[in-house]
Design a protein around this motif. Structure first.
Motif, PDB file in Angstrom:
ATOM      1  N   UNK A 298       0.842  -1.201   0.000  1.00 39.34           N
ATOM      2  CA  UNK A 298       0.000   0.000   0.000  1.00 39.34           C
ATOM      3  C   UNK A 298       0.877   1.252   0.000  1.00 39.34           C
ATOM      4  N   UNK A 299       1.897   1.257   0.859  1.00 43.71           N
ATOM      5  CA  UNK A 299       2.805   2.408   0.941  1.00 43.71           C
ATOM      6  C   UNK A 299       3.487   2.665  -0.396  1.00 43.71           C
ATOM      7  N   UNK A 300       3.808   1.619  -1.109  1.00 42.42           N
ATOM      8  CA  UNK A 300       4.478   1.777  -2.410  1.00 42.42           C
ATOM      9  C   UNK A 300       3.511   2.242  -3.496  1.00 42.42           C
ATOM     10  N   UNK A 301       2.236   1.904  -3.364  1.00 48.34           N
ATOM     11  CA  UNK A 301       1.254   2.308  -4.367  1.00 48.34           C
ATOM     12  C   UNK A 301       0.870   3.777  -4.236  1.00 48.34           C
ATOM     13  N   UNK A 302       0.818   4.264  -3.006  1.00 47.90           N
ATOM     14  CA  UNK A 302       0.317   5.616  -2.740  1.00 47.90           C
ATOM     15  C   UNK A 302       1.052   6.694  -3.530  1.00 47.90           C
ATOM     16  N   UNK A 303       2.395   6.760  -3.487  1.00 51.55           N
ATOM     17  CA  UNK A 303       3.070   7.837  -4.221  1.00 51.55           C
ATOM     18  C   UNK A 303       2.961   7.707  -5.739  1.00 51.55           C
ATOM     19  N   UNK A 304       2.517   6.561  -6.200  1.00 46.66           N
ATOM     20  CA  UNK A 304       2.331   6.385  -7.638  1.00 46.66           C
ATOM     21  C   UNK A 304       0.941   6.816  -8.081  1.00 46.66           C
ATOM     22  N   UNK A 305       0.155   7.321  -7.128  1.00 48.16           N
ATOM     23  CA  UNK A 305      -1.137   7.886  -7.478  1.00 48.16           C
ATOM     24  C   UNK A 305      -2.294   6.904  -7.504  1.00 48.16           C
ATOM     25  N   UNK A 306      -2.094   5.698  -7.012  1.00 45.18           N
ATOM     26  CA  UNK A 306      -3.195   4.738  -6.981  1.00 45.18           C
ATOM     27  C   UNK A 306      -4.210   5.160  -5.920  1.00 45.18           C
ATOM     28  N   UNK A 307      -5.473   4.993  -6.246  1.00 42.67           N
ATOM     29  CA  UNK A 307      -6.547   5.330  -5.309  1.00 42.67           C
ATOM     30  C   UNK A 307      -6.744   4.179  -4.321  1.00 42.67           C
TER      31      UNK A 307
ATOM     32  N   UNK B 291      -5.427  -8.573 -14.214  1.00 41.60           N
ATOM     33  CA  UNK B 291      -5.612  -7.406 -13.341  1.00 41.60           C
ATOM     34  C   UNK B 291      -4.277  -6.977 -12.735  1.00 41.60           C
ATOM     35  N   UNK B 292      -3.501  -7.948 -12.263  1.00 42.58           N
ATOM     36  CA  UNK B 292      -2.190  -7.621 -11.677  1.00 42.58           C
ATOM     37  C   UNK B 292      -1.272  -7.034 -12.752  1.00 42.58           C
ATOM     38  N   UNK B 293      -1.296  -7.611 -13.953  1.00 42.33           N
ATOM     39  CA  UNK B 293      -0.466  -7.082 -15.052  1.00 42.33           C
ATOM     40  C   UNK B 293      -0.851  -5.637 -15.386  1.00 42.33           C
ATOM     41  N   UNK B 294      -2.130  -5.337 -15.358  1.00 44.85           N
ATOM     42  CA  UNK B 294      -2.580  -3.970 -15.646  1.00 44.85           C
ATOM     43  C   UNK B 294      -2.026  -2.996 -14.607  1.00 44.85           C
ATOM     44  N   UNK B 295      -2.009  -3.405 -13.343  1.00 45.68           N
ATOM     45  CA  UNK B 295      -1.430  -2.548 -12.305  1.00 45.68           C
ATOM     46  C   UNK B 295       0.076  -2.410 -12.487  1.00 45.68           C
ATOM     47  N   UNK B 296       0.727  -3.478 -12.917  1.00 44.09           N
ATOM     48  CA  UNK B 296       2.163  -3.400 -13.184  1.00 44.09           C
ATOM     49  C   UNK B 296       2.441  -2.403 -14.303  1.00 44.09           C
ATOM     50  N   UNK B 297       1.646  -2.465 -15.378  1.00 48.36           N
ATOM     51  CA  UNK B 297       1.828  -1.516 -16.491  1.00 48.36           C
ATOM     52  C   UNK B 297       1.607  -0.083 -16.009  1.00 48.36           C
ATOM     53  N   UNK B 298       0.564   0.114 -15.246  1.00 50.38           N
ATOM     54  CA  UNK B 298       0.266   1.443 -14.726  1.00 50.38           C
ATOM     55  C   UNK B 298       1.391   1.952 -13.829  1.00 50.38           C
ATOM     56  N   UNK B 299       1.921   1.087 -12.967  1.00 46.92           N
ATOM     57  CA  UNK B 299       3.028   1.477 -12.088  1.00 46.92           C
ATOM     58  C   UNK B 299       4.250   1.857 -12.921  1.00 46.92           C
ATOM     59  N   UNK B 300       4.555   1.073 -13.942  1.00 44.77           N
ATOM     60  CA  UNK B 300       5.711   1.379 -14.796  1.00 44.77           C
ATOM     61  C   UNK B 300       5.528   2.693 -15.541  1.00 44.77           C
ATOM     62  N   UNK B 301       4.319   2.969 -16.009  1.00 50.13           N
ATOM     63  CA  UNK B 301       4.054   4.248 -16.674  1.00 50.13           C
ATOM     64  C   UNK B 301       4.273   5.413 -15.718  1.00 50.13           C
ATOM     65  N   UNK B 302       3.812   5.267 -14.485  1.00 50.79           N
ATOM     66  CA  UNK B 302       3.987   6.327 -13.500  1.00 50.79           C
ATOM     67  C   UNK B 302       5.463   6.494 -13.143  1.00 50.79           C
ATOM     68  N   UNK B 303       6.202   5.406 -13.035  1.00 54.06           N
ATOM     69  CA  UNK B 303       7.645   5.483 -12.759  1.00 54.06           C
ATOM     70  C   UNK B 303       8.333   6.258 -13.882  1.00 54.06           C
ATOM     71  N   UNK B 304       7.959   5.988 -15.133  1.00 56.66           N
ATOM     72  CA  UNK B 304       8.546   6.723 -16.260  1.00 56.66           C
ATOM     73  C   UNK B 304       8.243   8.218 -16.152  1.00 56.66           C
ATOM     74  N   UNK B 305       6.999   8.563 -15.799  1.00 56.99           N
ATOM     75  CA  UNK B 305       6.642   9.977 -15.637  1.00 56.99           C
ATOM     76  C   UNK B 305       7.442  10.618 -14.496  1.00 56.99           C
ATOM     77  N   UNK B 306       7.619   9.890 -13.425  1.00 60.02           N
ATOM     78  CA  UNK B 306       8.379  10.417 -12.294  1.00 60.02           C
ATOM     79  C   UNK B 306       9.856  10.603 -12.644  1.00 60.02           C
ATOM     80  N   UNK B 307      10.410   9.701 -13.452  1.00 55.44           N
ATOM     81  CA  UNK B 307      11.804   9.858 -13.889  1.00 55.44           C
ATOM     82  C   UNK B 307      11.973  11.143 -14.695  1.00 55.44           C
ATOM     83  N   UNK B 308      11.018  11.412 -15.568  1.00 52.86           N
ATOM     84  CA  UNK B 308      11.071  12.652 -16.362  1.00 52.86           C
ATOM     85  C   UNK B 308      10.969  13.851 -15.438  1.00 52.86           C
TER      86      UNK B 308
END
Length: 136
Positions: A55-64, A95-112
């Protein structure tokens, strides 16, 4: 403690979450203490700590909270095994793969965003260095 259970203060220290935040996640149904002490204190296990860490890891990535609940439900059901049919299992994995993709997209945005912030800080440092009086 009995060695298997921890009180909320220890869990807070281990997860780097506040007591208030842990209680909020409990009220939201994301984590449920595994037990209660005779005095009514919440007691948690290593599995509860692992859940709070997710949960702590999901929060900063913007997951509700709803998304967190959905992912945790999928993971719980996959981990439980049991009478899960192949179609249901495939759906849970997707469902888990979709969250993984979403997390990776957010990580890319955060890197930028981080690269831009670092560039800005360098620009300010360069400006300050040019404005500094020469050494005497």
């Amino acid at each position: 403690m009995d060695g298997e259970h921890m009180q909320i203060g220890e869990v807070a220290a281990r997860t780097e979450l506040s007591l208030r935040t842990i209680r909020h996640y409990e009220e939201a149904g994301l984590v449920i203490p595994s037990a209660r002490s005779r005095g009514g204190f919440r007691l948690y296990t290593e599995a509860d700590v692992a859940r709070l860490t997710v949960i702590r890891r999901m929060k900063p990535l913007g997951f509700t909270l709803d998304q967190m609940r959905d992912l945790l439900d999928a993971v719980d059901r996959l981990d439980a095994g049991g009478e899960t049919g192949q179609d249901e299992r495939d759906g849970l994995l997707e469902r888990v793969r979709a969250y993984e993709r979403s997390a990776n997209e957010q990580v890319d945005r955060l890197r930028i965003q981080l690269a831009r912030a670092e560039e800005f800080a360098r620009t300010l440092r360069t400006r300050l260095d040019r404005s500094a009086p020469p050494d005497a």
